[in-house]
Write a protein that holds these residues in place. Structure first.
Motif, PDB file in Angstrom:
ATOM      1  N   ASP A 299       0.489  -1.605   0.086  1.00  0.00           N
ATOM      2  CA  ASP A 299       0.261  -0.033   0.053  1.00  0.00           C
ATOM      3  C   ASP A 299       0.779   0.784  -0.202  1.00  0.00           C
ATOM      4  O   ASP A 299       1.811   1.262   0.005  1.00  0.00           O
ATOM      5  CB  ASP A 299      -0.929  -0.274   1.518  1.00  0.00           C
ATOM      6  N   VAL A 300       0.390   2.488  -0.527  1.00  0.00           N
ATOM      7  CA  VAL A 300       0.837   3.176  -0.174  1.00  0.00           C
ATOM      8  C   VAL A 300       0.436   4.728   1.188  1.00  0.00           C
ATOM      9  O   VAL A 300       0.009   4.615   1.448  1.00  0.00           O
ATOM     10  CB  VAL A 300       0.677   4.557  -1.255  1.00  0.00           C
ATOM     11  N   THR A 301       1.532   4.912   1.581  1.00  0.00           N
ATOM     12  CA  THR A 301       1.867   5.623   2.802  1.00  0.00           C
ATOM     13  C   THR A 301       1.371   7.008   2.134  1.00  0.00           C
ATOM     14  O   THR A 301       3.038   7.647   2.627  1.00  0.00           O
ATOM     15  CB  THR A 301       2.462   5.108   4.381  1.00  0.00           C
ATOM     16  N   PRO A 302       1.002   8.279   3.031  1.00  0.00           N
ATOM     17  CA  PRO A 302       1.024   9.470   2.419  1.00  0.00           C
ATOM     18  C   PRO A 302       1.841  10.521   2.843  1.00  0.00           C
ATOM     19  O   PRO A 302       2.242  10.039   4.035  1.00  0.00           O
ATOM     20  CB  PRO A 302      -0.072  10.437   2.244  1.00  0.00           C
ATOM     21  N   ALA A 303       3.273  11.188   2.123  1.00  0.00           N
ATOM     22  CA  ALA A 303       3.909  11.745   3.042  1.00  0.00           C
ATOM     23  C   ALA A 303       3.845  12.498   3.999  1.00  0.00           C
ATOM     24  O   ALA A 303       4.501  11.909   5.860  1.00  0.00           O
ATOM     25  CB  ALA A 303       4.990  12.407   2.146  1.00  0.00           C
ATOM     26  N   GLU A 304       2.433  13.145   4.269  1.00  0.00           N
ATOM     27  CA  GLU A 304       2.395  13.206   5.150  1.00  0.00           C
ATOM     28  C   GLU A 304       2.065  12.439   6.453  1.00  0.00           C
ATOM     29  O   GLU A 304       1.512  13.372   7.917  1.00  0.00           O
ATOM     30  CB  GLU A 304       0.757  14.747   4.593  1.00  0.00           C
ATOM     31  N   LEU A 305       1.683  11.897   6.570  1.00  0.00           N
ATOM     32  CA  LEU A 305       1.714  10.900   7.658  1.00  0.00           C
ATOM     33  C   LEU A 305       3.021  10.169   7.993  1.00  0.00           C
ATOM     34  O   LEU A 305       3.168   9.931   8.981  1.00  0.00           O
ATOM     35  CB  LEU A 305       0.869   9.721   7.276  1.00  0.00           C
TER      36      LEU A 305
END
Length: 329
Positions: A299-305
């Motif tokens: 999956d992809v964790t957005p940079a802001e997290l």
């Protein structure tokens, strides 16, 4: 066997991770096809280990084939054996640039191996310093998937940080997330933690955010299969849920990966091909026959997290502008 993956007398030798924790089996692979099969069946896995596998596979191709067309086909098979982790294609391409010389290709592949070994130690120290800075002494950490020596060559990425904190006497404990559907956390991470004498507990994936909310976790620490130019982190499925849980609980979410996993050529996570491994791994023998499934491996964790990304060379904030963003350690 000293390393998870290596070259020995004309063959790639590697630990068969599908047989752990009950059997420790070392495979000897002498053909490109056998190595590609091992990659696709996850006998070898983990972004840094796959980078080494890709490079050593090109050495097999140089040894096995005389024709340029056959070698090119072998390199393409290696590059695309699994599409999401950037290290596999990058390792194969780097070694392939030195074809047709077998000696030059093998030397480059072993150089990649040695670079990954050296980077593990640097990540361990840098990451442990950051965890202590953010969480104080005796942090209780949650990990996901497997990020130890099995995923690299030796020591690991996120688990190398765990081991370093343990050596310093500054670790409060580890919760290993089981990592459905293939249970890399349950099968592999607990095996490595036990061998290292690190206190740990195993939890189902969905328990992670609740344990964070209940104040039992001080930080999430995991690896990456690709870090995009904007700081998005592509990792084993389930990572995004832990990132959301960490944000809700107000605790750090830390990614540890070598510079070889940073992919400035991919702008963002949405641009990454996410491997779907089919229904059998999910439905198996538990669901009614004929049940379809969706089975993204990553999956992809957005940079802001992402609180911070730790590499062997630097520490940067995922909440800035990606890999060239705000240094935090």
């Amino acid at each position: 066997m000293k390393f998870t993956i290596d070259w020995n007398d004309g063959a790639v030798v590697l630990v068969d991770q599908t047989r752990l924790p009950h059997e420790h089996v070392v495979l000897r692979l002498e053909t490109v096809d056998s190595l590609v099969e091992a990659i696709q069946r996850l006998r070898v896995r983990g972004a840094p280990a796959l980078g080494v596998a890709g490079a050593l596979g090109v050495a097999l191709a140089a040894k096995q084939f005389e024709g340029e067309r056959e070698r090119a086909r072998a390199v393409q098979l290696l590059r695309t054996a699994r599409p999401t982790a950037v290290n596999l294609a990058r390792g194969a391409q780097r070694a392939a640039a030195l074809l047709p010389s077998f000696d030059a290709v093998l030397a480059e592949a072993l150089r990649i191996r040695d670079e990954e070994i050296a980077s593990s130690g640097r990540m361990a120290r840098r990451g442990a310093d950051l965890v202590q800075k953010l969480c104080g002494d005796s942090p209780r950490l949650l990990t996901h998937c497997n990020t130890g020596g099995l995923a690299t060559v030796v020591d690991g990425t996120a688990l190398a940080v765990v081991f370093e904190l343990h050596r310093r006497g500054r670790l409060g404990g580890v919760v290993a997330s089981e990592t459905r559907p293939l249970l890399q956390g349950a099968r592999l991470t607990t095996w490595e933690l036990r061998r290292a004498g690190v206190p740990h507990r195993l939890a189902v994936d969905s328990a992670g955010p609740f344990l964070m909310a209940r104040g039992e976790i001080d930080a999430v620490i995991l690896g990456a299969d690709r870090i995009c130019a904007n700081g998005d982190v592509v990792n084993k499925i389930g990572s995004y849920a832990h990132a959301l849980g960490a944000r809700a609980a107000g605790i750090p979410f830390i990614c540890v990966a070598p510079e070889s996993t940073v992919d400035l050529g991919t702008a963002r996570g949405a641009d990454v091909e996410i491997e779907d491994r089919g229904a059998a791994e999910v439905a198996g023998s538990t669901a009614p026959e004929g049940t379809d499934a969706v089975n993204p491996a990553f999956d992809v964790t957005p940079a802001e997290l992402v609180t911070a990304v730790v590499t062997d060379a630097r520490t940067f904030s995922g909440r800035a502008d990606g890999p060239d963003g705000l240094a935090v350690g």
